[in-house]
Design an enzyme around this catalytic site. Structure first.
Site, short mmCIF file in Angstrom:
data_model
loop_
_atom_site.label_atom_id
_atom_site.label_comp_id
_atom_site.label_asym_id
_atom_site.label_seq_id
_atom_site.Cartn_x
_atom_site.Cartn_y
_atom_site.Cartn_z
N LEU A 51 0.60 -1.48 -0.26
CA LEU A 51 -0.01 0.33 -0.13
C LEU A 51 0.94 0.93 0.31
O LEU A 51 2.11 1.57 0.19
CB LEU A 51 -0.79 0.45 1.29
CG LEU A 51 -1.95 -1.31 2.03
CD1 LEU A 51 -2.83 -1.48 2.12
CD2 LEU A 51 -2.71 -1.65 0.39
N HIS A 55 -2.89 3.96 -2.52
CA HIS A 55 -4.10 3.43 -1.75
C HIS A 55 -4.84 4.35 -0.53
O HIS A 55 -6.08 4.08 -0.16
CB HIS A 55 -3.51 2.56 -1.44
CG HIS A 55 -2.98 1.56 -2.06
ND1 HIS A 55 -1.85 1.16 -2.62
CD2 HIS A 55 -3.89 0.77 -3.34
CE1 HIS A 55 -2.00 -0.20 -3.29
NE2 HIS A 55 -2.81 -0.25 -3.90
N LYS A 174 -5.62 5.89 -12.59
CA LYS A 174 -4.50 5.03 -12.84
C LYS A 174 -4.25 4.01 -13.97
O LYS A 174 -4.19 3.46 -14.84
CB LYS A 174 -3.83 4.98 -11.69
CG LYS A 174 -2.07 4.22 -12.90
CD LYS A 174 -1.07 4.35 -11.49
CE LYS A 174 -1.89 3.40 -10.84
NZ LYS A 174 -1.31 1.66 -11.61
N SER A 210 1.84 3.49 -8.11
CA SER A 210 1.88 1.86 -7.86
C SER A 210 3.17 1.54 -7.65
O SER A 210 4.07 1.96 -6.94
CB SER A 210 2.43 2.02 -9.68
OG SER A 210 2.57 0.27 -10.04
#
Length: 534
Positions: A51, A55, A174, A210
């Site tokens: 995470l 997130h 994304k 990411s």
């Protein structure tokens, strides 16, 4: 926070949660949205762990809009191809647990593959019931090289939806292809779940966050930022008036080619909902890019929208939203989206049809079949003409009978859902001014100008007292008014449906000491500044 690893424990938790008995001794009336079976709204954030701040943005949004937030962590073997990085995908459960604890998550659901009935194989080698999205949505973009990937994604997402049965599920923009496919999944399979798309969160240099960024060295992260710069170039070309696919993609390629270590897999212009390739943008398009830096594969995208900006004005009751919104619309020549008039129009139709106010099923059917039309009027006191199913009801919806019944109709979630769909349909062309308590957070989360209009409780009480005096109504003490306003604020901010929240990107305007004209002028200036950057 609870950490659950089995389906049995998750079901036990959810059963207790949903059948929780509300206190019968309370004199406090339930919020009017509590007309559904369960009193607790559940938000689900599906993840594969590792995470990061991207997130966190999903969790924070879920935390704002739901009573319970569940984060699932499952590194899904079904979405990895035979040569992909399943075994080496970052797994940081201890850190993730601390991350969720600090973010206010209620439950982490961390099953292993066997627990939710899948083998530790890719989708093509597995033998069990699978979910396959429409072929035209999975054959392009990432689907060209990641065969079976999206079947693996939606198979597990479907399992999670069935296990958790959330009211809302949160996904990042994304992964735009995944987002579009999941929205289609929910529509096609009639899941009663709202899919909430959250904006891309970026590092300081523009690189989209990411979990796979962990594979990149510091220098590679700097190199990878060229993907975002390329998309920004396309934005600039689009703002100059270019709408053709080849010119927009050329702008991205020209920028990305400046970094030799970046290997482009694809750059495409597509319609963001259907993923259909576009030769030219009419209303909205999305440029999506995938590229490699060494063995690491990265994706990014940007939305290009050819519409007039939308002004979304939210805020607490008594802050002057309606008056300001009407004046802003009049000054800018935009449509005032009178959402209150829409609820009144449905109420008028319910009364005309003789439907009992507590027959929510009949009202839901009526709301989903009716057609409401709003047209500008030169009358500032009634700047919008309101039509429903071809009937001009501009004046009829202001009657005492409609006024006394509208709150009961507006309280029904099916009515709100139907009207929001119509509002969002109108919003595709833009050029709107809308006000409410969730216009910028839920109805038009992509509005170009978001305003949170507010005032202190004392100021709002003083204004309301002046209104009562002008209307010749019985006098009420300021203390009573302040208490009433505080109670209304609390109820509005804790509603299960569309709670009052300030959007993260909204500009707050505190109207204490300001006139309506001064507030209007400031919003008009913000709109004009927005135009210069489009």
């Amino acid at each position: 926070m609870r950490l659950l690893t089995t389906v049995a424990a998750l079901r036990c938790y959810l059963n207790k949660l949903r059948w929780r008995i509300l206190p019968l001794h309370s004199d406090e009336p339930l919020p009017h949205e509590m007309t559904t079976r369960f009193p607790t709204a559940v938000g689900l954030v599906p993840t594969m762990g590792a995470l990061h701040q991207g997130h966190l943005s999903l969790i924070e949004r879920a935390r704002q809009e739901n009573a319970i937030v569940i984060v699932s962590i499952f590194v899904n073997p079904l979405q990895f191809g035979p040569q992909e990085d399943f075994e080496h995908y970052p797994r940081t459960l201890e850190q993730d647990q601390q991350f969720c604890q600090e973010a206010g998550v209620d439950v982490m659901f961390v099953p292993n593959p066997e627990e939710i009935g899948v083998a530790r194989k890719n989708i093509q080698d597995s033998i069990f019931t699978q979910v396959t999205p429409p072929s035209d949505m999975i054959s392009g973009l990432c689907g060209r090289t990641r065969l079976g990937h999206f079947q693996g994604v939606v198979t597990i997402v479907t399992k999670l939806f069935n296990l958790v049965q959330p009211d809302r599920a949160y996904f990042g923009q994304k992964d735009a292809q995944q987002l579009a496919i999941i929205k289609r999944l929910v529509t096609d399979l009639n899941f009663p779940i709202e899919i909430v798309a959250c904006p891309i969160i970026r590092e300081a240099n523009g690189l989209a966050l990411s979990s796979r960024n962990q594979y990149l060295s510091a220098s590679q992260k700097q190199q990878a930022a060229v993907l975002h710069r390329g998309l920004q170039k396309a934005h600039a070309v689009f703002r100059s008036g270019v709408r053709k696919r080849n010119k927009l993609i050329e702008a991205v390629l020209h920028e990305v080619a400046m970094v030799s270590t970046v290997s482009v897999e694809y750059i495409e212009l597509i319609e963001p909902t259907t993923l259909i390739p576009l030769d030219e943008i009419q209303e909205e398009g999305m440029i999506a890019i995938a590229a490699h830096i060494g063995p690491t594969r990265l994706i990014d995208n940007t939305i290009l929208r050819d519409r007039q900006p939308i002004i979304a004005i939210d805020g607490p009751a008594g802050a002057g939203k309606s008056t300001v919104a009407r004046q802003v619309a009049a000054k800018l020549g935009l449509v005032f989206l009178d959402t209150g008039a829409m609820y009144r129009a449905v109420t008028w139709l319910v009364l005309q049809k003789g439907i009992p106010l507590d027959d929510e099923c009949a009202i839901a059917e009526l709301a989903n079949c009716c057609l409401i039309k709003l047209t500008p009027s030169e009358n500032l006191k009634s700047p919008v003409q309101v039509w429903i199913n071809g009937n001009d009801v501009t004046h009829e919806i202001r009657t005492t009978e409609v006024t006394s019944k509208v709150s009961a109709i507006a309280a029904q979630s099916a009515v709100r859902s139907a009207l929001v769909k119509q509002q969002q349909s109108w919003g595709k062309k833009g050029g709107l001014v809308a006000e409410g308590r969730d216009i910028g957070t839920q109805v038009f989360p992509d509005a170009e100008v978001k305003i949170f209009l507010t005032a202190t409780v004392a100021e709002r009480a003083h204004r309301r007292l002046q209104d009562f005096e002008k209307q010749g109504q019985p006098s009420v003490s300021l203390e009573e008014l302040e208490r009433s306003i505080k109670e209304r604020d609390w109820k509005d901010s804790t509603r299960l449906v569309s709670p009052l929240r300030k959007a993260a990107d909204a500009i707050e305007i505190v109207t204490d000491g300001l006139t309506i004209d001064q507030v209007t002028t400031r919003i008009v200036n913000l709109y004009q500044q927005c135009l210069t950057h489009l």
